[in-house]
Write a protein that holds these residues in place. Sequence first.
Motif, PDB file in Angstrom:
ATOM      1  N   PRO A 200      -4.882 -12.336  24.331  1.00 30.45           N
ATOM      2  CA  PRO A 200      -4.041 -11.531  23.445  1.00 30.45           C
ATOM      3  C   PRO A 200      -2.917 -12.357  22.810  1.00 30.45           C
ATOM      4  CG  PRO A 200      -4.294 -10.473  25.599  1.00 30.45           C
ATOM      5  CD  PRO A 200      -4.878 -11.856  25.721  1.00 30.45           C
ATOM      6  N   ALA A 201      -2.606 -12.056  21.553  1.00 26.74           N
ATOM      7  CA  ALA A 201      -1.443 -12.641  20.867  1.00 26.74           C
ATOM      8  C   ALA A 201      -0.539 -11.464  20.489  1.00 26.74           C
ATOM      9  CB  ALA A 201      -1.893 -13.413  19.630  1.00 26.74           C
ATOM     10  N   PRO A 202       0.226 -10.943  21.459  1.00 29.59           N
ATOM     11  CA  PRO A 202       0.966  -9.702  21.239  1.00 29.59           C
ATOM     12  C   PRO A 202       2.116  -9.886  20.249  1.00 29.59           C
ATOM     13  CG  PRO A 202       1.527 -10.658  23.364  1.00 29.59           C
ATOM     14  CD  PRO A 202       0.433 -11.507  22.790  1.00 29.59           C
ATOM     15  N   PRO A 203       2.556  -8.775  19.632  1.00 29.63           N
ATOM     16  CA  PRO A 203       3.690  -8.884  18.707  1.00 29.63           C
ATOM     17  C   PRO A 203       4.956  -9.316  19.442  1.00 29.63           C
ATOM     18  CG  PRO A 203       3.064  -6.580  19.072  1.00 29.63           C
ATOM     19  CD  PRO A 203       2.049  -7.407  19.755  1.00 29.63           C
ATOM     20  N   ARG A 204       5.813 -10.057  18.743  1.00 36.91           N
ATOM     21  CA  ARG A 204       7.103 -10.456  19.281  1.00 36.91           C
ATOM     22  C   ARG A 204       8.137 -10.094  18.220  1.00 36.91           C
ATOM     23  NH1 ARG A 204       7.623 -16.495  21.707  1.00 36.91           N
ATOM     24  NH2 ARG A 204       5.945 -15.938  23.113  1.00 36.91           N
ATOM     25  N   ALA A 205       9.088  -9.222  18.588  1.00 34.68           N
ATOM     26  CA  ALA A 205      10.020  -8.693  17.582  1.00 34.68           C
ATOM     27  C   ALA A 205      10.714  -9.828  16.835  1.00 34.68           C
ATOM     28  CB  ALA A 205      11.046  -7.787  18.262  1.00 34.68           C
ATOM     29  N   GLY A 206      10.730  -9.747  15.526  1.00 40.14           N
ATOM     30  CA  GLY A 206      11.448 -10.726  14.717  1.00 40.14           C
ATOM     31  C   GLY A 206      10.696 -12.016  14.482  1.00 40.14           C
ATOM     32  N   ALA A 207       9.569 -12.218  15.169  1.00 40.84           N
ATOM     33  CA  ALA A 207       8.832 -13.485  15.002  1.00 40.84           C
ATOM     34  C   ALA A 207       7.601 -13.259  14.132  1.00 40.84           C
ATOM     35  CB  ALA A 207       8.401 -14.021  16.364  1.00 40.84           C
ATOM     36  N   LEU A 208       7.231 -14.290  13.412  1.00 36.79           N
ATOM     37  CA  LEU A 208       5.950 -14.263  12.695  1.00 36.79           C
ATOM     38  C   LEU A 208       4.959 -15.080  13.516  1.00 36.79           C
ATOM     39  CD1 LEU A 208       7.115 -15.072   9.038  1.00 36.79           C
ATOM     40  CD2 LEU A 208       6.441 -12.831   9.936  1.00 36.79           C
ATOM     41  N   LEU A 209       3.718 -14.654  13.501  1.00 38.70           N
ATOM     42  CA  LEU A 209       2.687 -15.444  14.171  1.00 38.70           C
ATOM     43  C   LEU A 209       2.064 -16.359  13.112  1.00 38.70           C
ATOM     44  CD1 LEU A 209       1.299 -15.706  16.924  1.00 38.70           C
ATOM     45  CD2 LEU A 209      -0.383 -14.043  16.151  1.00 38.70           C
ATOM     46  N   VAL A 210       1.984 -17.631  13.430  1.00 39.75           N
ATOM     47  CA  VAL A 210       1.415 -18.610  12.487  1.00 39.75           C
ATOM     48  C   VAL A 210       0.043 -19.015  12.997  1.00 39.75           C
ATOM     49  CG1 VAL A 210       1.727 -20.884  11.421  1.00 39.75           C
ATOM     50  CG2 VAL A 210       3.733 -19.551  12.108  1.00 39.75           C
ATOM     51  N   ASN A 211      -0.937 -19.099  12.111  1.00 38.92           N
ATOM     52  CA  ASN A 211      -2.175 -19.742  12.538  1.00 38.92           C
ATOM     53  C   ASN A 211      -2.709 -20.683  11.472  1.00 38.92           C
ATOM     54  OD1 ASN A 211      -3.173 -16.846  11.625  1.00 38.92           O
ATOM     55  ND2 ASN A 211      -4.944 -18.181  11.439  1.00 38.92           N
ATOM     56  N   ILE A 212      -3.444 -21.663  11.978  1.00 34.14           N
ATOM     57  CA  ILE A 212      -4.000 -22.718  11.135  1.00 34.14           C
ATOM     58  C   ILE A 212      -5.265 -22.203  10.458  1.00 34.14           C
ATOM     59  CG2 ILE A 212      -5.030 -25.063  11.252  1.00 34.14           C
ATOM     60  CD1 ILE A 212      -2.043 -24.927  11.953  1.00 34.14           C
ATOM     61  N   GLY A 213      -5.407 -22.498   9.175  1.00 28.80           N
ATOM     62  CA  GLY A 213      -6.608 -22.089   8.450  1.00 28.80           C
ATOM     63  C   GLY A 213      -7.575 -23.254   8.262  1.00 28.80           C
ATOM     64  N   GLU A 214      -8.734 -22.933   7.692  1.00 27.01           N
ATOM     65  CA  GLU A 214      -9.808 -23.928   7.560  1.00 27.01           C
ATOM     66  C   GLU A 214      -9.392 -25.148   6.732  1.00 27.01           C
ATOM     67  OE1 GLU A 214     -13.475 -20.697   7.818  1.00 27.01           O
ATOM     68  OE2 GLU A 214     -12.877 -21.484   5.864  1.00 27.01           O
ATOM     69  N   LEU A 215      -8.525 -24.950   5.728  1.00 24.08           N
ATOM     70  CA  LEU A 215      -8.175 -26.099   4.876  1.00 24.08           C
ATOM     71  C   LEU A 215      -7.385 -27.150   5.652  1.00 24.08           C
ATOM     72  CD1 LEU A 215      -7.202 -24.464   1.431  1.00 24.08           C
ATOM     73  CD2 LEU A 215      -9.436 -25.256   2.218  1.00 24.08           C
ATOM     74  N   LEU A 216      -6.561 -26.725   6.626  1.00 28.12           N
ATOM     75  CA  LEU A 216      -5.838 -27.717   7.444  1.00 28.12           C
ATOM     76  C   LEU A 216      -6.783 -28.378   8.449  1.00 28.12           C
ATOM     77  CD1 LEU A 216      -2.222 -26.428   8.248  1.00 28.12           C
ATOM     78  CD2 LEU A 216      -2.887 -28.521   7.072  1.00 28.12           C
TER      79      LEU A 216
END
Length: 318
Positions: A200-216
């Motif tokens: 799980p990648a649960p929500p964290r108040a005030g934080a954005l979740l970043v993930n790497i995409g295919e182009l990187l």
Amino acid sequence: MTLRRAARDPGFFYLENTGLDLGQQSELLALAARLFALDDHQKQAVQMVHSPHFRGYNRVGAELTRARPDWREQFDIMAEEPCLPDALLHQPWQRLQGPNLWPSALPELRGALLGWQAQLTLVGLTLIRSFAETLAQAADVFDESLSPLPYRHTKLIHYPGRHEGDGQGVGAHKDPGYLTLLLQDSHGGLEVLTEQGWTPAPPRAGALLVNIGELLELASNGYLKATLHRVVTPPPGVSRLSCAFFMAARLDATVPLLTLPPALATEARGLQSDPDNPLFYQVGENVLKGRLRSHPDVAARHYATPLATASAPTGPPS
Ligand SMILES: O=C(O)CCC(=O)C(=O)O
Ligand SMILES: [Fe+2]
């Protein structure tokens, strides 16, 4: 954990202290709730199938991931631009450029969502410079592919809860751009595939979740990882809302291939070959691939006939 390690494994991390207003974040999610609560005929008036540019509303089940319907409704915008005239269209992906569709019953949505997209573009551009530095590159190594502005895409999403079905809110996938910034409401459901299995990648108040995409992943020859992720349908009575911002590069750009220092190059995993998901260095091709696969109704209506002015697609960089 360092940025480099987090971006490499698991390829997902939380970004805090972004300077983005917390009130604005809850207002955006409240607007999303009002959008999805609109009458059906108002949502149908801005259905994506009307847009060759993949803009607008999709009802629950309209989108496919791994050829199975996703139990989510969603509303997509990209940059607000005129479409290219036919005489200038040479590649199918050039039709991604165009105007957004806006529901007339919610006029405040336009400013709020375009404003959010503009702010997250700045966050994304700052972040990608940090990724460059963490890979021992010049901070501006991606600039050529991003200037004057990258292709950007913002999606408001509603996952209605239910018991029955296979639990696929959105099926396992990788994001096709450079990076994704995700705002979640207080309900979990997002899962990331790690060595420990679905995590799980649960929500964290005030934080954005970043993930790497295919182009990187492509640029770093697999040193950074576009990680598979999915959303599990919430239980009945729970409605989950999220807003995903996807930043690619300019559609007509080619992803730069980085020369990593030896210590990092030996750890580059190469590209995972997946016959169901070929990766393209040409940005427009990679973005359009994902859109056509997810939205077969738009593909059938607007992309079934070849362009009169088409030229051959570009190969990988030499
Ligand atoms: O809604 C979420 O939490 C994630 C959505 C997602 O992964 C996507 O739309 O690409
Ligand atoms: Fe995603």
